[in-house]
Motif scaffolding. Structure first.
Motif, PDB file in Angstrom:
ATOM      1  N   PRO A  34       0.806  -1.236   0.000  1.00  0.00           N
ATOM      2  CA  PRO A  34       0.000   0.000   0.000  1.00  0.00           C
ATOM      3  C   PRO A  34       0.830   1.273   0.000  1.00  0.00           C
ATOM      4  N   CYS A  35       1.646   1.437  -1.031  1.00  0.00           N
ATOM      5  CA  CYS A  35       2.530   2.603  -1.128  1.00  0.00           C
ATOM      6  C   CYS A  35       1.742   3.893  -1.304  1.00  0.00           C
ATOM      7  N   GLY A  36       0.558   3.798  -1.932  1.00  0.00           N
ATOM      8  CA  GLY A  36      -0.186   4.999  -2.291  1.00  0.00           C
ATOM      9  C   GLY A  36      -1.248   5.394  -1.294  1.00  0.00           C
ATOM     10  N   LEU A  96     -10.150   8.648   3.051  1.00  0.00           N
ATOM     11  CA  LEU A  96      -8.960   7.823   2.900  1.00  0.00           C
ATOM     12  C   LEU A  96      -9.076   6.917   1.677  1.00  0.00           C
ATOM     13  N   PHE A  97      -8.052   6.963   0.837  1.00  0.00           N
ATOM     14  CA  PHE A  97      -7.928   6.083  -0.323  1.00  0.00           C
ATOM     15  C   PHE A  97      -6.529   5.477  -0.312  1.00  0.00           C
ATOM     16  N   TYR A  98      -6.358   4.446  -1.109  1.00  0.00           N
ATOM     17  CA  TYR A  98      -4.996   3.966  -1.330  1.00  0.00           C
ATOM     18  C   TYR A  98      -4.911   3.335  -2.710  1.00  0.00           C
ATOM     19  N   THR A  99      -3.700   3.325  -3.249  1.00  0.00           N
ATOM     20  CA  THR A  99      -3.460   2.645  -4.519  1.00  0.00           C
ATOM     21  C   THR A  99      -2.656   1.386  -4.244  1.00  0.00           C
ATOM     22  N   GLU A 100      -2.905   0.375  -5.040  1.00  0.00           N
ATOM     23  CA  GLU A 100      -2.262  -0.930  -4.857  1.00  0.00           C
ATOM     24  C   GLU A 100      -1.547  -1.326  -6.140  1.00  0.00           C
ATOM     25  N   ASN A 101      -0.548  -2.188  -5.992  1.00  0.00           N
ATOM     26  CA  ASN A 101       0.213  -2.703  -7.126  1.00  0.00           C
ATOM     27  C   ASN A 101      -0.228  -4.115  -7.471  1.00  0.00           C
ATOM     28  N   GLN A 102      -0.096  -4.456  -8.736  1.00  0.00           N
ATOM     29  CA  GLN A 102      -0.351  -5.836  -9.143  1.00  0.00           C
ATOM     30  C   GLN A 102       0.556  -6.788  -8.377  1.00  0.00           C
ATOM     31  N   GLY A 103       0.041  -7.960  -8.033  1.00  0.00           N
ATOM     32  CA  GLY A 103       0.846  -8.969  -7.339  1.00  0.00           C
ATOM     33  C   GLY A 103       0.003 -10.203  -7.082  1.00  0.00           C
ATOM     34  N   ASP A 104       0.430 -11.047  -6.131  1.00  0.00           N
ATOM     35  CA  ASP A 104      -0.386 -12.209  -5.813  1.00  0.00           C
ATOM     36  C   ASP A 104      -1.709 -11.719  -5.224  1.00  0.00           C
TER      37      ASP A 104
END
Length: 653
Positions: free
Chosen positions: A197-199, A207-215
């Motif tokens: 959850p880097c974003g 509150l929002f967050y951006t996520e990266n592709q992964g498992d």
């Protein structure tokens, strides 16, 4: 004769002028948004992990190396850097509050105070600490401040030892967002299901967050985060049995819906799960029917198209960046770029559209902050992750030229299609031609494999279009729209009224979580003109008119001496559209290492064409241990085109 020529030339002048206007080259991103560098003194390595603008306009910068700098006059040609704090551990966020700086280190939220006003922090105070296992991937992000002054921080998962591909929460609250009281006196676990959850972002008090592709994460995206949410990755469910957990969902309940594929081989070793073509699969929406705590993305950011490692999200302030004020920008570390996201609430849930915005930053875009002059500070790093921009670090600014680009300002869902708003009036002839529009939809699998191919792709026919009188809106009727799917809306044929420019970014990706209520358009209200169909009919008619009524089809004799044609090697220019279409170019460069290995380095492995095709369909990241980001499976690439890509790669030997 000369007089006749002169008259013809005079008659043709308006036609030539019109052609000249229509043939003007469309300006590009850089003509509207300029990237400039914030120059740091020699010897300062700005692997930026956090940015915050202070009330006096100074810029606070934290680095992954553990330093905090204050930059005075950051928008001038000669900014002044002073070191405010040092010796911290991988700072990946920075915030200002009441005269102090707050940062998230690996294992704690830290308050930094300069009590004697000498420009250096002399108090390093632990606000709240959380457990660590020592795994390299346990990054911590934040803080983001809520309207009441409290803090949100988030934590990455670790990865398994034997199952090195599987995210796991080794200690409490890894894979969670934590809510910390303003004075640090308490922490409440807020939500789980985060992988990386880097974003973490606060947008208009939410509150929002951006996520990266992964498992378990088919593609990156933007999620709203409410207390008690589960956003998809199962690792953090390990701690839902704790008394302060806001949800009671268990790992076993999730695995009853989606097979985690923890399978061992004959030697007793776990087998890495891979994508299975033509399998029965579930989407996140399918699982949400049974597990209501599962929060779906507000906006998907299709992997390889709109980033590969999504980072911070910021709202564009009023009066800044022209027609885009009030919208949001999302950085991307892997592709070194920024995307634009516009959300709307439909039936109580966020959904919306994402566009490309600005590429070309020198390193991976991690952090964003608004300067007092309306420019955007961009903090960058690529150590350990790789990025399209090949610098190891960077601090840059994005400056608007005060010129308005011809863009889709936004796209809104309608009960029977979409309404597209433009930044400038459209040329009505091009905009009232349904051939100017194309729509297709797709979704991702919800499974334990690293990433997902696009699946269930389908064309959505555009049946009609209604253009507003002022030329600033076009409403299209679209068939086969699907709830919870991503809709790629592309306007290749629409032109601007005044300069006949094409759109700077002709594609938007709309996530349709809900259909809005409201009246539908009737076909009598819209234009159904289709220049493609008209041109095709004219071509058929022309072919028919050339044929003689009684003509016989006679085979032409072949010349015995004719040699069979020799197949020509595919050139880069020929294969480039395929590399872009199937997102290969998002991570690979012909000559240099990027997020993935250079194509010429793949060629050195001397794989056969068929072997490269099989690796496109099911990659083997263990073959490339020096790269942190796994390649997702791409079974959607037709074999003929995959072989063309493979043949070009092998031509680089």
């Amino acid at each position: 004769m000369k007089n006749i020529i002169k008259k013809v030339a005079v008659c043709l002048l308006p036609l030539c002028a019109a052609f000249s206007a229509s043939a003007q080259e469309t300006p590009k991103e850089e003509d509207y948004f300029r990237i400039t560098k914030v120059t740091a003194p020699e010897g300062i390595l700005l692997e930026v992990g956090g940015l915050t603008v202070l009330p006096n306009g100074d810029l606070g910068v934290s680095t992954r190396r553990g330093d905090v700098f204050i930059v005075k006059n950051p928008t001038s040609r000669r900014p002044f850097f002073s070191k405010f704090a040092t010796g911290l551990h991988e700072i990946l966020g920075l915030a200002y509050k009441d005269g102090a700086l707050y940062c998230a280190q690996r294992g704690e939220l830290t308050k930094l105070v300069d009590t004697n006003m000498d420009g250096k922090a002399d108090v390093y105070e632990t606000v709240y600490a959380w457990p660590l296992s020592g795994h390299y991937h346990e990054y911590s992000f934040g803080p983001k401040m809520a309207p009441d002054g409290s803090f949100f921080v988030s934590g990455n998962v670790a990865f398994g030892d034997e199952e090195w591909w599987r995210g796991e929460s080794r200690v409490p609250w890894r894979g969670w967002t934590m809510h910390i009281a303003a004075d640090g006196s308490s922490m409440e676990p807020w939500a789980t299901g985060m992988r990386s959850p880097c974003g973490l972002s606060m947008v208009n008090g939410e509150l929002f967050y951006t996520e990266n592709q992964g498992d378990w994460v088919g593609s990156g995206g933007v999620w709203q985060v409410k207390k008690g949410d589960f956003v998809g990755h199962p690792a953090g469910l390990r701690w839902t049995n704790q008394p302060n957990s806001p949800l009671q969902l268990t790992t076993e309940q999730l695995y009853a819906q989606v097979d985690p594929r923890k399978v061992k081989n004959a030697e007793g070793r776990y087998i890495k799960p891979e994508n299975v073509v033509n399998e029965h699969f579930k989407t996140m929406y399918d699982v949400k029917k049974v597990i209501p705590e599962l929060r779906l993305p507000a906006v998907w950011l299709p992997h390889g198209i709109l980033g590969i490692s999504n980072s911070e999200m910021v709202a564009i302030p009023e009066g800044v960046f022209g027609p885009f004020a009030g919208q949001t920008l999302v950085g991307d570390q892997g592709q070194s770029k920024i995307m634009r996201v516009v959300m709307e609430k439909v039936k109580g849930e966020y959904q919306g559209v994402a566009f490309d915005f600005r590429t070309g930053f020198q390193s991976g875009v991690l952090r964003l902050a608004w300067g007092q002059d309306g420019s955007l500070f961009v903090g960058e790093t690529n150590r350990g992750w790789g990025s399209a921009g090949d610098a190891n670090e960077g601090l840059q600014r994005l400056v608007w030229s005060n010129r308005v680009p011809f863009e889709m300002q936004t796209i809104k869902a309608m009960p029977d299609g979409f309404e597209i708003e433009f930044t400038l009036p459209v040329d009505k002839k091009s905009a009232e031609d349904i051939a100017s529009y194309s729509v297709e939809s797709f979704i991702y699998k919800y499974h334990p494999v690293y990433g997902s191919p696009t699946v269930n792709m389908a064309k959505c026919a555009v049946k009609g279009v209604k253009v507003s009188e002022d030329g600033l809106k076009a409403r299209i009727i679209v068939e086969n729209m699907r709830q919870y799917y991503i809709h790629n809306i592309t306007l290749e044929g629409v032109r601007s009224r005044d300069n006949f420019y094409s759109l700077v970014h002709p594609s938007g990706y709309y996530t349709l979580n809900n259909f809005p209520d409201g009246p539908k358009l009737s076909l009598s209200e819209v234009s159904t003109r289709n220049s493609t169909m008209k041109a095709a009919a004219a071509k058929v008619a022309a072919i028919g008119s050339k044929a003689s009524p009684g003509a016989k089809n006679e085979a032409k004799p072949t010349t015995p001496a004719t040699k069979p044609a020799v197949s020509k090697a595919v050139t880069y220019e020929e294969v480039k559209p395929l590399l872009v279409k199937y997102t290969c170019a998002a991570c690979h460069n012909p000559e240099k290492k990027q997020v993935g290995p250079a194509f010429k380095d793949i060629a050195k492995r001397r794989y056969s064409n068929d072997r490269i095709v099989s690796l496109i369909y099911n990659p083997k990241p263990e073959n490339w241990p020096g790269y942190a980001t796994e390649m997702p499976p791409l079974p959607q690439v037709p074999k003929t085109e995959a072989l063309k890509i493979a043949g070009w790669i092998n031509s680089l030997r």
